[in-house]
Design a protein around this motif. Structure first.
Motif, PDB file in Angstrom:
ATOM      1  N   MET A   1       0.933  -1.110  -0.080  1.00 19.03           N
ATOM      2  CA  MET A   1      -0.119  -0.045   0.008  1.00 19.03           C
ATOM      3  C   MET A   1       0.847   1.304  -0.068  1.00 19.03           C
ATOM      4  SD  MET A   1      -2.806   1.195   3.050  1.00 19.03           S
ATOM      5  CE  MET A   1      -2.353   2.837   3.553  1.00 19.03           C
ATOM      6  N   LYS A   2       0.605   2.108  -0.996  1.00 17.88           N
ATOM      7  CA  LYS A   2       1.389   3.256  -1.021  1.00 17.88           C
ATOM      8  C   LYS A   2       0.739   4.465  -0.516  1.00 17.88           C
ATOM      9  CE  LYS A   2       3.727   6.239  -4.508  1.00 17.88           C
ATOM     10  NZ  LYS A   2       4.079   6.776  -5.718  1.00 17.88           N
ATOM     11  N   VAL A   3       1.545   5.030   0.559  1.00 19.35           N
ATOM     12  CA  VAL A   3       1.122   6.015   1.436  1.00 19.35           C
ATOM     13  C   VAL A   3       1.231   7.401   0.503  1.00 19.35           C
ATOM     14  CG1 VAL A   3       1.430   7.161   3.394  1.00 19.35           C
ATOM     15  CG2 VAL A   3       1.385   4.929   3.418  1.00 19.35           C
ATOM     16  N   THR A   4       0.479   8.083   0.456  1.00 14.61           N
ATOM     17  CA  THR A   4       0.384   9.532  -0.266  1.00 14.61           C
ATOM     18  C   THR A   4       0.146  10.573   0.539  1.00 14.61           C
ATOM     19  OG1 THR A   4      -1.789   9.322  -1.035  1.00 14.61           O
ATOM     20  CG2 THR A   4      -0.409   8.266  -2.352  1.00 14.61           C
ATOM     21  N   ASN A   5      -0.232  10.458   1.689  1.00 14.36           N
ATOM     22  CA  ASN A   5      -0.623  11.704   2.375  1.00 14.36           C
ATOM     23  C   ASN A   5       0.649  11.864   3.431  1.00 14.36           C
ATOM     24  OD1 ASN A   5      -1.311  13.544   4.690  1.00 14.36           O
ATOM     25  ND2 ASN A   5      -3.206  12.717   4.921  1.00 14.36           N
ATOM     26  N   LEU A   6       1.375  13.028   3.258  1.00 15.31           N
ATOM     27  CA  LEU A   6       2.749  13.014   3.989  1.00 15.31           C
ATOM     28  C   LEU A   6       2.339  12.888   5.432  1.00 15.31           C
ATOM     29  CD1 LEU A   6       5.608  14.123   3.965  1.00 15.31           C
ATOM     30  CD2 LEU A   6       4.543  16.254   4.474  1.00 15.31           C
ATOM     31  N   ASP A   7       1.271  13.336   5.978  1.00 11.27           N
ATOM     32  CA  ASP A   7       1.178  13.170   7.672  1.00 11.27           C
ATOM     33  C   ASP A   7       1.084  11.801   7.846  1.00 11.27           C
ATOM     34  OD1 ASP A   7       0.726  14.334  10.217  1.00 11.27           O
ATOM     35  OD2 ASP A   7      -1.067  13.223  10.004  1.00 11.27           O
ATOM     36  N   GLU A   8       0.589  10.640   7.283  1.00 11.28           N
ATOM     37  CA  GLU A   8       0.807   9.378   7.486  1.00 11.28           C
ATOM     38  C   GLU A   8       1.969   8.423   7.414  1.00 11.28           C
ATOM     39  OE1 GLU A   8      -2.226   7.862   4.972  1.00 11.28           O
ATOM     40  OE2 GLU A   8      -4.032   8.724   5.945  1.00 11.28           O
ATOM     41  N   ARG A   9       2.999   9.325   6.962  1.00 14.28           N
ATOM     42  CA  ARG A   9       4.406   8.926   6.728  1.00 14.28           C
ATOM     43  C   ARG A   9       4.857   8.758   8.248  1.00 14.28           C
ATOM     44  NH1 ARG A   9       7.124  11.060   1.407  1.00 14.28           N
ATOM     45  NH2 ARG A   9       5.298  10.443  -0.090  1.00 14.28           N
ATOM     46  N   ILE A  10       6.107   7.859   8.224  1.00 11.98           N
ATOM     47  CA  ILE A  10       7.125   7.597   9.449  1.00 11.98           C
ATOM     48  C   ILE A  10       8.104   8.616   9.477  1.00 11.98           C
ATOM     49  CG2 ILE A  10       8.326   6.128  10.526  1.00 11.98           C
ATOM     50  CD1 ILE A  10       6.680   3.844   9.101  1.00 11.98           C
ATOM     51  N   HIS A  11       8.047   9.448  10.215  1.00 13.45           N
ATOM     52  CA  HIS A  11       9.044  10.730  10.158  1.00 13.45           C
ATOM     53  C   HIS A  11      10.207  10.046  10.719  1.00 13.45           C
ATOM     54  CE1 HIS A  11       6.064  13.661   9.017  1.00 13.45           C
ATOM     55  NE2 HIS A  11       5.181  12.991   9.584  1.00 13.45           N
ATOM     56  N   VAL A  12      11.393  10.179  10.173  1.00 13.92           N
ATOM     57  CA  VAL A  12      12.746   9.748  10.357  1.00 13.92           C
ATOM     58  C   VAL A  12      13.410  10.817  11.344  1.00 13.92           C
ATOM     59  CG1 VAL A  12      14.867   8.683   9.698  1.00 13.92           C
ATOM     60  CG2 VAL A  12      12.860   8.169   8.313  1.00 13.92           C
ATOM     61  N   LEU A  13      13.969  10.722  12.348  1.00 13.74           N
ATOM     62  CA  LEU A  13      14.340  11.455  13.052  1.00 13.74           C
ATOM     63  C   LEU A  13      15.867  11.407  13.239  1.00 13.74           C
ATOM     64  CD1 LEU A  13      12.077  11.087  16.323  1.00 13.74           C
ATOM     65  CD2 LEU A  13      11.746  12.704  14.461  1.00 13.74           C
ATOM     66  N   ASP A  14      16.469  12.737  13.423  1.00  8.33           N
ATOM     67  CA  ASP A  14      17.940  12.806  13.461  1.00  8.33           C
ATOM     68  C   ASP A  14      18.540  12.184  14.925  1.00  8.33           C
ATOM     69  OD1 ASP A  14      17.959  14.780  15.340  1.00  8.33           O
ATOM     70  OD2 ASP A  14      18.132  16.319  13.745  1.00  8.33           O
ATOM     71  N   SER A  15      19.791  12.266  15.278  1.00  9.84           N
ATOM     72  CA  SER A  15      20.296  11.439  16.321  1.00  9.84           C
ATOM     73  C   SER A  15      20.008  12.430  17.725  1.00  9.84           C
ATOM     74  CB  SER A  15      21.622  11.254  16.227  1.00  9.84           C
ATOM     75  OG  SER A  15      22.549  12.650  16.028  1.00  9.84           O
ATOM     76  N   GLU A  16      19.618  13.579  17.526  1.00 16.32           N
ATOM     77  CA  GLU A  16      19.148  14.425  18.618  1.00 16.32           C
ATOM     78  C   GLU A  16      17.831  14.512  19.052  1.00 16.32           C
ATOM     79  OE1 GLU A  16      20.908  18.186  17.787  1.00 16.32           O
ATOM     80  OE2 GLU A  16      23.117  17.590  17.682  1.00 16.32           O
ATOM     81  N   SER A  17      17.033  13.949  18.356  1.00 20.51           N
ATOM     82  CA  SER A  17      15.720  13.918  18.375  1.00 20.51           C
ATOM     83  C   SER A  17      15.015  12.662  19.077  1.00 20.51           C
ATOM     84  CB  SER A  17      14.886  14.168  17.326  1.00 20.51           C
ATOM     85  OG  SER A  17      15.211  15.464  16.769  1.00 20.51           O
TER      86      SER A  17
END
Length: 471
Positions: A1-17
């Motif tokens: 299933m392709k997610v097209t709504n940005l808000d439904e995506r998994i946000h990849v955090l940097d090392s400080e978050s």
């Protein structure tokens, strides 16, 4: 299933978050007013590593009813975890992600006829039974089903006891059901039990496995060829809890009673996988201070009203017998004051915490609740018009590298960049899409390099109301 709504995506955090920095960024942005969740899928991955280490012989079938969030199901499917479904809608939800029907057990001992027909149609052929009428029903509707007989073996202490509703007596009822199944020409493939959700009595697993061993031998003597042992649920998942003691007892019992590769051992964990992965953030929208008698004007009790309650996420207080603890997002100071926390509806039942000591808090401040992933969102309702909290999903870079090509997940499920800018892109304060044309006129998503820009440039989604003069 392709997610097209940005808000439904998994946000990849940097090392400080991390989860708390994400919560603080969203809560303090000035744009967020409604309650919201942050889901850390890395927590789910870590739980799976623990499961495989502690219970290497036991294959997990995640209990979908515990939390049917779409990303949760996709992540679990990507990790190779199977599923325990209780209805045709849960079955359809899991199948929609490309999960094979052989990876599902229909673990509801009392099933509507239409749901049995649907299971037969889609190839979900393994299902639980604990009574005579269900055997007759399956004989009529799905005679080739693989039947797992569910026995009753209750924990002395459990968060949610289940034996009063499901499970046959292993000594008296189970043998009779075996004989009935044999006479009906049905296929008994194994036995299951559920000691109770949130079990606090680890030795109960040893007793239940012993009962199953006796029934395995009895079924074999009748001519069945049982091969499946289902250990059900009951595994704790909150922060600070452990399955070590339960695992030790299960492993000992399996070595003693089922020391053979011919028996496939599964379980149905729910809260173990998701409880600690979800953190809820709520804000104080109203406050009532109770003062002393007319000789004293000192505050004796504060009543805080927050934007989620027992008709929403905190239904777990009623249905799952949970206990929750509010954690102020901002460090307080001064003396502690007896306080209570209430939900937003007009119902007096909507009380979250009855008595807790808190520093004095003001309107607009935030309270955080950890361990809110189990039996919360699936039961939440928008009673009184208050919205169900939005879920923001995060992961660190290691989790992204692990899962980005593990189907049904793909790179389209992930977006690189931190909060607050990209988690709020396209959202109003209630967590809804504010562009009414998006469904009919889809917009191209911004590339990652734009999303990671944390400058103070105003978002084009935020408008200022200006009153224009009339001509």
């Amino acid at each position: 299933m392709k997610v097209t709504n940005l808000d439904e995506r998994i946000h990849v955090l940097d090392s400080e978050s991390n989860v708390m920095t994400v919560i603080k960024n969203i809560a303090m942005s000035g744009l967020q007013e409604e309650a919201f969740y942050v889901l850390d899928i890395g927590d789910i991955v870590q739980k799976h590593k623990i499961w495989k280490e502690k219970l290497p012989r036991v294959e997990p079938y995640y209990a979908v009813k515990c939390n049917d969030n779409l990303i949760v199901i996709e992540v679990l499917a990507a990790l190779g975890i199977n599923f325990d479904c209780a209805s045709k809608n849960e079955i359809n939800k899991v199948l929609s992600f490309g999960v094979e029907s052989s990876r599902i057990i229909f673990a509801n001992p009392a099933k509507p006829a239409s749901h049995i027909r649907h299971a037969a149609a889609v190839g979900v052929d393994t299902m639980t039974v604990d009574n005579e009428s269900e055997l007759h029903k399956i004989k009529k509707l799905f005679p080739t089903a693989k039947i797992v007989l569910r026995i009753r073996c209750d924990a002395e202490m459990a968060q949610c006891p289940l034996g009063m509703k499901f499970g046959c007596d292993p000594i008296h009822e189970a043998p009779n059901l075996l004989h009935l199944a044999y006479n009906l020409g049905l296929n008994i493939v194994g036995f299951s039990f559920h000691v109770g959700s949130g079990c606090q009595d680890p030795p109960v697993f040893y007793r239940a496995i012993h009962h199953c061993k006796i029934l395995f031998d009895m079924a074999t003597d009748l001519g069945f060829k049982p091969y499946l042992l289902d250990l059900g649920g009951g595994y704790p998942g909150n922060k600070g809890t452990s399955i070590d003691k339960i695992a030790e007892i299960i492993n000992k019992a399996l070595d003693e009673y089922f020391n053979t590769d011919a028996v496939h051992v599964i379980a149905e964990p729910g809260r173990f996988y998701v409880a600690s992965a979800f953190t809820l953030a709520t804000s104080i929208h109203s406050k009532r201070s109770i003062r002393g008698d007319e000789n004293s004007n000192a505050i004796t009790h504060n009543m805080y009203y927050i934007n989620d309650g027992v008709y929403g996420s905190f239904n777990c207080l009623l249905y799952d017998h949970q206990h929750v603890t509010p954690i102020p997002l901002k460090n307080g100071c001064g003396k502690m004051i007896p306080s209570s926390v209430w939900g937003p509806t007009c119902d007096g039942l909507d009380k979250i915490v009855e008595n807790i000591m808190l520093n004095d808090m003001e309107l607009g401040e935030w309270m955080i609740f950890e361990n809110m992933g189990a039996y919360t969102l699936p039961v939440a309702s928008p009673f009184n018009g208050f919205p169900i909290p939005k879920v923001h999903i995060v992961a660190d870079e290691d989790i992204w590298l692990l899962l980005k090509d593990a189907l049904p997940l793909t790179e389209d499920h992930f977006v690189i960049g931190n909060t607050p800018a990209n988690l709020r892109l396209g959202l109003d304060i209630g967590g809804n899409d504010i562009d009414p044309w998006r469904d009919t006129h889809p917009m191209e998503l911004a590339p990652p390099e734009i999303l990671t820009d944390t400058s103070n440039t105003p978002s084009h989604f935020i408008f200022e109301y200006v009153e224009a003069p009339l001509n």
